[in-house]
Write a protein that holds these residues in place. Structure first.
Motif, mmCIF file in Angstrom:
data_model
loop_
_atom_site.group_PDB
_atom_site.id
_atom_site.type_symbol
_atom_site.label_atom_id
_atom_site.label_comp_id
_atom_site.label_asym_id
_atom_site.label_seq_id
_atom_site.Cartn_x
_atom_site.Cartn_y
_atom_site.Cartn_z
ATOM 1 N N UNK A 45 0.821 -1.216 0.000
ATOM 2 C CA UNK A 45 0.000 0.000 0.000
ATOM 3 C C UNK A 45 0.853 1.262 0.000
ATOM 4 N N UNK A 46 1.975 1.227 0.736
ATOM 5 C CA UNK A 46 2.859 2.390 0.738
ATOM 6 C C UNK A 46 3.481 2.630 -0.621
ATOM 7 N N UNK A 47 3.905 1.543 -1.276
ATOM 8 C CA UNK A 47 4.522 1.669 -2.595
ATOM 9 C C UNK A 47 3.584 2.250 -3.627
ATOM 10 N N UNK A 48 2.310 1.909 -3.523
ATOM 11 C CA UNK A 48 1.336 2.425 -4.489
ATOM 12 C C UNK A 48 0.898 3.848 -4.134
ATOM 13 N N UNK A 49 0.566 4.073 -2.857
ATOM 14 C CA UNK A 49 -0.029 5.358 -2.466
ATOM 15 C C UNK A 49 0.946 6.516 -2.603
ATOM 16 N N UNK A 50 2.190 6.338 -2.159
ATOM 17 C CA UNK A 50 3.146 7.441 -2.201
ATOM 18 C C UNK A 50 3.470 7.849 -3.643
ATOM 19 N N UNK A 51 3.639 6.866 -4.542
ATOM 20 C CA UNK A 51 3.869 7.187 -5.956
ATOM 21 C C UNK A 51 2.669 7.940 -6.524
#
Length: 494
Positions: A161-167
């Motif tokens: 989720x972090x990899x998707x949301x921050x990008x």
């Protein structure tokens, strides 16, 4: 008076997993959200917002990641000798939050200052959760591998989720919001730890509890002060990557000498052999990461320019896929591969840890060969297939799962308890040198592009991935060839 749980009560748990594993899982899950989110946007931010050339951005990315992991080695030693895992984790979490907040205030102005804070914070936070997981089990508890496997799978939910949301936030909404989200989730992780640490009993307590409180506090404050005072030096070294090289070579030499000191200090041939075997696992983990860790660097730049946005029946940003597909596949495949090992084990044909490591390298080689093959699925403009690219990540993840989860477990099996923190730190230091080498390899791939078109970039980058596939294959074959020698060093440990 509230009963304080003992180590014996924790380790004598029923079922497959101790309840404390789930508490540590949630703490690390939020940290992985922050870490993977930041990792996925660093190179994109440096190229698109700070206007660095791609090779320079790759080198700086490698330097930042190298420092992040190098300081886990230092943090592991301080946790072992002075702070204990709990205080080290709490201090690291606070500093990480401050670093992300600093960047969120003014990303273009405070980027490197915030990165310096994040490096220190991660160094104190990252190695300690993994070390505490190891202490949940008796030394000969066969359930430890399963525990690390579940821990490894679970924390990747945060990375997904972090990899998707921050990008997504950084590229399409606001870079301030992107970095603020990383600070918020780290705060959630810290709150989770504060509310659940009582269930850990003596695990993670300071090793200096035998000293007077004032003497212990002086040493702890000295660690905190020294860490904060190092911030300007980290800032300088991250901005000037040649200083990073000097630092890394120095810390690497010191780490090896310190390991040798602890090795000879054991004065027990059997323990020495097992600890040296652990060191060999660490070395091959470094080789694996040197190739594997292109995801935040050259593969991120490749995804930004050379991939279409069609994944199966969906339209999706290629950088979101690049930053999240690995963690997605980890979550999906970890239980399946764990069941495969169990199935093979029941039939007495499960490969040992060394063979699993070797298989991991072979899958890594196959995955980079598929990254190379994307050039044959590109259009005339140099835009390649996101589907083929994602399939390569599927193969990468299978290789990672043959190596990553059991790597942490085997280190705790082969190491004396008092050296858990140091060896976990050394494991992450191998990642640091892997990140540094990956950044340099990525920079060389970027420099090989002498043209100014997407077609030339496609050709140079994929040719670089072909070379990395060869390196992986050679390393895997060598490991499999020398596995009988390492197996003897491991003795009864499997």
């Amino acid at each position: 008076m509230e009963h304080k749980i003992t180590l014996e009560e924790i380790q004598n748990f029923k079922g497959n997993y101790p309840k404390q594993l789930w508490y540590l899982f949630f703490v690390e899950m939020w940290e992985r959200f922050c870490f993977y989110g930041m990792r996925g946007v660093l190179v994109i931010f440096m190229v698109d917002q700070l206007f660095l050339k791609e090779d320079h951005a790759s080198e700086q990315y490698g330097a930042i990641q190298a420092f992040v992991y190098a300081f886990t080695f230092i943090g592991g030693i301080f946790a072992d000798k002075i702070l204990g895992f709990k205080k080290s984790l709490f201090f690291g979490g606070i500093v990480m939050i401050l670093g992300n907040l600093l960047i969120a205030v003014a990303p273009h102005d405070f980027f490197y200052y915030g990165i310096a804070f994040s490096i220190i914070g991660t160094g104190f936070f990252k190695p300690n959760v993994s070390s505490m997981v190891g202490e949940l089990y008796h030394e000969n508890d066969g359930r430890r591998d399963a525990g690390y496997g579940m821990f490894y799978a679970g924390i990747n939910v945060g990375g997904l989720f972090g990899g998707a949301l921050c990008v997504y936030l950084g590229k399409y909404y606001s870079w301030q919001l992107c970095f603020l989200s990383a600070a918020i989730v780290m705060f959630l992780g810290l709150i989770t730890f504060l509310f659940t640490k009582k269930h850990l009993g003596p695990i993670g307590d300071s090793p200096l509890l035998h000293l007077e409180k004032n003497k212990r506090r002086i040493r702890e404050i000295a660690v905190y002060a020294l860490s904060i005072l190092s911030l300007p030096f980290i800032f300088i070294m991250v901005k000037n990557t040649k200083y990073t090289d000097y630092f890394m070579y120095t810390i690497g030499t010191i780490a090896v000498l310190y390991f040798a000191y602890e090795l000879f200090k054991l004065a027990d041939a059997k323990l020495q052999k097992k600890l040296f075997a652990a060191f060999l696992f660490v070395f091959f983990y470094f080789l694996f990461n040197s190739i594997y860790e292109q995801s935040g660097g050259s593969l991120s730049l490749f995804a930004k320019d050379n991939l279409n946005d069609k994944l199966l029946f969906f339209t999706i940003d290629p950088n979101v896929v690049n930053n999240s597909s690995n963690t997605f596949f980890v979550v999906v495949l970890s239980p399946l591969i764990g069941l495969l090992w169990i199935w093979l084990g029941k039939r007495k044909i499960e490969p040992n840890t060394l063979i699993k490591f070797g298989i991991g390298f072979l899958f890594l080689a196959a995955s980079f060969y598929i990254f190379y093959l994307t050039r044959f699925f590109a259009d005339s403009k140099g835009i390649a297939s996101l589907n083929v690219f994602t399939f390569a990540y599927l193969i990468t993840t299978i290789g990672e799962l043959c190596l990553g989860p059991i790597g942490m477990s085997i280190i705790t099996k082969l190491s004396p308890k008092r050296l858990f923190g140091m060896m976990m730190g050394l494991w992450f230091l191998a990642s640091a040198f892997g990140q540094l080498a990956a950044g340099k390899l990525g920079a060389e791939i970027s420099r090989s592009n002498t043209g100014d078109t997407l077609v030339s970039k496609l050709q140079s980058y994929t040719e670089g991935y072909y070379q990395l596939a060869i390196y992986s294959l050679v390393a895997g074959v060598i490991l499999l060839a020398i596995s009988p020698i390492i197996r003897k060093l491991m003795q009864e440990v499997k």
